[in-house]
Design a protein around this motif. Sequence first.
Motif, PDB file in Angstrom:
ATOM      1  N   PHE A 140       0.853  -1.191   0.000  1.00 29.57           N
ATOM      2  CA  PHE A 140       0.000   0.000   0.000  1.00 29.57           C
ATOM      3  C   PHE A 140       0.888   1.240   0.000  1.00 29.57           C
ATOM      4  CE2 PHE A 140      -2.398   3.356   2.257  1.00 29.57           C
ATOM      5  CZ  PHE A 140      -3.528   3.415   1.460  1.00 29.57           C
ATOM      6  N   GLY A 141       0.764   2.058  -1.080  1.00 29.69           N
ATOM      7  CA  GLY A 141       1.510   3.296  -1.129  1.00 29.69           C
ATOM      8  C   GLY A 141       2.506   3.351  -2.276  1.00 29.69           C
ATOM      9  N   PRO A 142       3.316   4.392  -2.302  1.00 30.89           N
ATOM     10  CA  PRO A 142       3.537   5.435  -1.289  1.00 30.89           C
ATOM     11  C   PRO A 142       2.313   6.336  -1.111  1.00 30.89           C
ATOM     12  CG  PRO A 142       5.384   5.342  -2.834  1.00 30.89           C
ATOM     13  CD  PRO A 142       4.281   4.539  -3.429  1.00 30.89           C
ATOM     14  N   ALA A 143       1.962   6.545   0.140  1.00 28.26           N
ATOM     15  CA  ALA A 143       0.798   7.350   0.482  1.00 28.26           C
ATOM     16  C   ALA A 143       1.226   8.553   1.302  1.00 28.26           C
ATOM     17  CB  ALA A 143      -0.210   6.513   1.275  1.00 28.26           C
ATOM     18  N   GLY A 144       0.601   9.674   1.020  1.00 32.22           N
ATOM     19  CA  GLY A 144       0.851  10.898   1.775  1.00 32.22           C
ATOM     20  C   GLY A 144      -0.457  11.474   2.269  1.00 32.22           C
ATOM     21  N   GLY A 145      -0.389  12.664   2.774  1.00 27.47           N
ATOM     22  CA  GLY A 145      -1.580  13.321   3.300  1.00 27.47           C
ATOM     23  C   GLY A 145      -1.542  13.496   4.801  1.00 27.47           C
ATOM     24  N   GLY A 146      -0.582  12.831   5.457  1.00 30.49           N
ATOM     25  CA  GLY A 146      -0.460  12.992   6.898  1.00 30.49           C
ATOM     26  C   GLY A 146       0.377  14.197   7.300  1.00 30.49           C
ATOM     27  N   GLU A 147       0.863  14.932   6.291  1.00 32.89           N
ATOM     28  CA  GLU A 147       1.675  16.119   6.575  1.00 32.89           C
ATOM     29  C   GLU A 147       0.793  17.233   7.139  1.00 32.89           C
ATOM     30  OE1 GLU A 147       3.151  13.383   3.851  1.00 32.89           O
ATOM     31  OE2 GLU A 147       1.448  14.697   3.456  1.00 32.89           O
ATOM     32  N   ARG A 148       1.379  18.029   8.018  1.00 34.59           N
ATOM     33  CA  ARG A 148       0.593  19.069   8.686  1.00 34.59           C
ATOM     34  C   ARG A 148       1.453  20.305   8.901  1.00 34.59           C
ATOM     35  NH1 ARG A 148      -0.402  20.761  14.007  1.00 34.59           N
ATOM     36  NH2 ARG A 148      -2.568  21.444  14.377  1.00 34.59           N
ATOM     37  N   ALA A 149       0.912  21.463   8.543  1.00 34.33           N
ATOM     38  CA  ALA A 149       1.598  22.722   8.817  1.00 34.33           C
ATOM     39  C   ALA A 149       1.414  23.073  10.286  1.00 34.33           C
ATOM     40  CB  ALA A 149       1.032  23.836   7.943  1.00 34.33           C
ATOM     41  N   PRO A 150       2.500  23.324  11.023  1.00 34.64           N
ATOM     42  CA  PRO A 150       2.348  23.751  12.431  1.00 34.64           C
ATOM     43  C   PRO A 150       1.482  25.007  12.511  1.00 34.64           C
ATOM     44  CG  PRO A 150       4.648  23.278  11.913  1.00 34.64           C
ATOM     45  CD  PRO A 150       3.902  23.266  10.614  1.00 34.64           C
ATOM     46  N   LEU A 151       0.711  25.124  13.569  1.00 27.79           N
ATOM     47  CA  LEU A 151      -0.205  26.270  13.704  1.00 27.79           C
ATOM     48  C   LEU A 151       0.539  27.597  13.599  1.00 27.79           C
ATOM     49  CD1 LEU A 151      -2.562  25.028  16.567  1.00 27.79           C
ATOM     50  CD2 LEU A 151      -3.072  25.172  14.120  1.00 27.79           C
ATOM     51  N   ARG A 152       1.728  27.683  14.183  1.00 30.64           N
ATOM     52  CA  ARG A 152       2.476  28.944  14.163  1.00 30.64           C
ATOM     53  C   ARG A 152       2.932  29.312  12.757  1.00 30.64           C
ATOM     54  NH1 ARG A 152       5.448  24.890  16.178  1.00 30.64           N
ATOM     55  NH2 ARG A 152       7.390  24.378  15.068  1.00 30.64           N
ATOM     56  N   MET A 153       2.994  28.308  11.849  1.00 29.25           N
ATOM     57  CA  MET A 153       3.413  28.572  10.474  1.00 29.25           C
ATOM     58  C   MET A 153       2.246  28.960   9.583  1.00 29.25           C
ATOM     59  SD  MET A 153       6.671  28.425  10.163  1.00 29.25           S
ATOM     60  CE  MET A 153       6.845  28.295   8.385  1.00 29.25           C
ATOM     61  N   ARG A 154       1.047  29.059  10.156  1.00 29.19           N
ATOM     62  CA  ARG A 154      -0.134  29.448   9.381  1.00 29.19           C
ATOM     63  C   ARG A 154      -0.419  30.950   9.504  1.00 29.19           C
ATOM     64  NH1 ARG A 154      -4.203  24.258  10.689  1.00 29.19           N
ATOM     65  NH2 ARG A 154      -2.527  22.686  10.707  1.00 29.19           N
ATOM     66  N   GLN A 155       0.558  31.691   9.960  1.00 29.43           N
ATOM     67  CA  GLN A 155       0.390  33.116  10.266  1.00 29.43           C
ATOM     68  C   GLN A 155      -0.087  33.928   9.070  1.00 29.43           C
ATOM     69  OE1 GLN A 155       4.004  34.709  11.869  1.00 29.43           O
ATOM     70  NE2 GLN A 155       3.113  36.670  12.464  1.00 29.43           N
ATOM     71  N   ASP A 156       0.316  33.560   7.861  1.00 28.69           N
ATOM     72  CA  ASP A 156      -0.051  34.316   6.664  1.00 28.69           C
ATOM     73  C   ASP A 156      -1.320  33.795   5.993  1.00 28.69           C
ATOM     74  OD1 ASP A 156       1.733  36.374   6.605  1.00 28.69           O
ATOM     75  OD2 ASP A 156       2.769  35.758   4.781  1.00 28.69           O
ATOM     76  N   TYR A 157      -1.954  32.783   6.563  1.00 35.86           N
ATOM     77  CA  TYR A 157      -3.145  32.226   5.945  1.00 35.86           C
ATOM     78  C   TYR A 157      -4.276  33.250   5.907  1.00 35.86           C
ATOM     79  CZ  TYR A 157      -1.675  27.255   6.076  1.00 35.86           C
ATOM     80  OH  TYR A 157      -1.050  26.050   5.873  1.00 35.86           O
ATOM     81  N   THR A 158      -5.073  33.181   4.864  1.00 38.06           N
ATOM     82  CA  THR A 158      -6.354  33.872   4.864  1.00 38.06           C
ATOM     83  C   THR A 158      -7.334  33.050   5.702  1.00 38.06           C
ATOM     84  OG1 THR A 158      -7.090  32.666   2.906  1.00 38.06           O
ATOM     85  CG2 THR A 158      -5.932  34.769   2.543  1.00 38.06           C
ATOM     86  N   LEU A 159      -8.521  33.597   5.922  1.00 38.43           N
ATOM     87  CA  LEU A 159      -9.546  32.839   6.644  1.00 38.43           C
ATOM     88  C   LEU A 159      -9.841  31.527   5.929  1.00 38.43           C
ATOM     89  CD1 LEU A 159     -11.686  32.533   8.842  1.00 38.43           C
ATOM     90  CD2 LEU A 159     -13.248  33.882   7.409  1.00 38.43           C
ATOM     91  N   ALA A 160      -9.910  31.582   4.601  1.00 34.94           N
ATOM     92  CA  ALA A 160     -10.185  30.363   3.829  1.00 34.94           C
ATOM     93  C   ALA A 160      -9.086  29.328   4.047  1.00 34.94           C
ATOM     94  CB  ALA A 160     -10.313  30.692   2.338  1.00 34.94           C
ATOM     95  N   GLY A 161      -7.826  29.783   4.099  1.00 33.54           N
ATOM     96  CA  GLY A 161      -6.717  28.868   4.335  1.00 33.54           C
ATOM     97  C   GLY A 161      -6.805  28.212   5.703  1.00 33.54           C
ATOM     98  N   HIS A 162      -7.133  29.024   6.720  1.00 35.26           N
ATOM     99  CA  HIS A 162      -7.302  28.466   8.067  1.00 35.26           C
ATOM    100  C   HIS A 162      -8.418  27.424   8.093  1.00 35.26           C
ATOM    101  CE1 HIS A 162      -4.502  30.724  10.544  1.00 35.26           C
ATOM    102  NE2 HIS A 162      -4.845  31.842   9.928  1.00 35.26           N
ATOM    103  N   LEU A 163      -9.513  27.714   7.406  1.00 37.11           N
ATOM    104  CA  LEU A 163     -10.642  26.781   7.401  1.00 37.11           C
ATOM    105  C   LEU A 163     -10.273  25.494   6.672  1.00 37.11           C
ATOM    106  CD1 LEU A 163     -13.609  29.245   6.704  1.00 37.11           C
ATOM    107  CD2 LEU A 163     -13.069  28.078   8.856  1.00 37.11           C
ATOM    108  N   ARG A 164      -9.568  25.619   5.533  1.00 39.44           N
ATOM    109  CA  ARG A 164      -9.186  24.428   4.782  1.00 39.44           C
ATOM    110  C   ARG A 164      -8.242  23.542   5.586  1.00 39.44           C
ATOM    111  NH1 ARG A 164      -8.653  28.201   0.317  1.00 39.44           N
ATOM    112  NH2 ARG A 164     -10.385  27.941  -1.154  1.00 39.44           N
ATOM    113  N   ASP A 165      -7.226  24.152   6.182  1.00 35.47           N
ATOM    114  CA  ASP A 165      -6.292  23.338   6.949  1.00 35.47           C
ATOM    115  C   ASP A 165      -6.932  22.802   8.226  1.00 35.47           C
ATOM    116  OD1 ASP A 165      -4.156  23.315   5.241  1.00 35.47           O
ATOM    117  OD2 ASP A 165      -2.711  24.011   6.732  1.00 35.47           O
ATOM    118  N   GLY A 166      -7.837  23.583   8.833  1.00 36.11           N
ATOM    119  CA  GLY A 166      -8.547  23.090  10.002  1.00 36.11           C
ATOM    120  C   GLY A 166      -9.401  21.880   9.661  1.00 36.11           C
ATOM    121  N   LEU A 167     -10.103  21.948   8.512  1.00 35.61           N
ATOM    122  CA  LEU A 167     -10.906  20.813   8.063  1.00 35.61           C
ATOM    123  C   LEU A 167     -10.016  19.614   7.756  1.00 35.61           C
ATOM    124  CD1 LEU A 167     -13.588  19.575   7.174  1.00 35.61           C
ATOM    125  CD2 LEU A 167     -13.249  20.620   4.918  1.00 35.61           C
TER     126      LEU A 167
END
Length: 414
Positions: free
Chosen positions: A132-159
């Motif tokens: 099975f794989g190679p599979a990805g999708g488990g990567e995550r941006a640290p919350l402190r690195m989301r400083q430049d996100y728009t509201l839409a970006g925050h919502l997408r990454d939160g979801l």
Amino acid sequence: MRILLSAYACEPNEGSEPGIGWQWAIELQRAGHEVVVLTRANNRARIEDYFASTPGAAQPAFVYFDLAPWLVTLKSKGLLPLQLYYLFWQIFCVKVARQAAHHHRPELVWHITFGVIRVPSFLWRLGLPFVFGPAGGGERAPLRMRQDYTLAGHLRDGLRDVLNLISSLDPLMWLTFARSDLILTKTRQSARFVPWRWRNKTKVFLELGVRALGEEGPAGSGGSIRFLYAGGFIYLKAITLAIRAFAAFVRLGGVGRFTLVGRGPERSRAEALAKQLGVDALIDWVSWVDQRELARIYATHDVFVFPSLHDSSGNVVIEALSHGLPVVCFDLGGPAEIVTSDCGVIQSTAGLSAHAAAATLGRTLKALQDDASGRERLSSGARQRAEEFLWPRRVEAAIDLISGALSVGRAGVP
């Protein structure tokens, strides 16, 4: 080796998932393996047209399957989410896969696309060694690195975070992990997505490859330097952080230009930021171009800047390396798996906000300009690193990994 390759996405002359499915099918066949590809019936016309117009090409066998026409119609009209259609496809393709296995007698069943760690496969039911794989999708941006996100970006990454949490508890994913003989993940972050009890059969292996090394870029000098970014102008690529880093480079006395190639909704915001920071006159914006023109652009730049926050892989990173461009990236996602200290700089984000990380990145860019001999060494290392991703070497590495981990050739398909 006889391989049944499950590639829901598999199309010639495409990028992303369709390109990954296609390249692995072709390159495995070219390397002398007997490959049978299970893919969507929707891909059939393009695949057959390719072989009709490309005599002598390595040609695997293909088995086509799609769900009922009314479900295909609902998906095409957006009334059935792709994720749900894909799950149904994985469930119901098993019958067709079993028929193909009886006919072709594969020694190995390999799920290659979609390479997503949130959606299960059921091909372990064939009773054959299953990868099975190679599979990805488990990567995550640290919350402190989301400083430049728009509201839409925050919502997408939160979801995305919520979906990953739910998927990590999904009994169907657990069943996929449990019944896989080998689990391949694209990054160490995705490997940590696999529950502890199955980590011992999980290996990190990037799915990317490159056909040939590109034209080498210009020799470095101590004068003006040319930085390059290529990719989508979307929130997770963090091009605003690249702009902030370049502005920091200029404030430190750096002399150079920054070219950004691509398209997407973040461009207008990034252009406004460049103007606000006073570096807009030093930035060149290029709309998306074909591969031939992109190769020319690679060859006229010195350093590739790729501050993506949670890419699972990063094909443009390997392309840049193949042209001899050192790569500067954050210690996040696929780029950090590709880049080494011999071919670029992996900038740590530990304990830093996004803006602080960008400022640190700017200092790295200035150091690269000041050290022409070091940059030349990294350029040589970039091409050497890219050689490791030439398709024949990737196929050989994958087969060695699989053969070493599995006992192939078990008889019988229930």
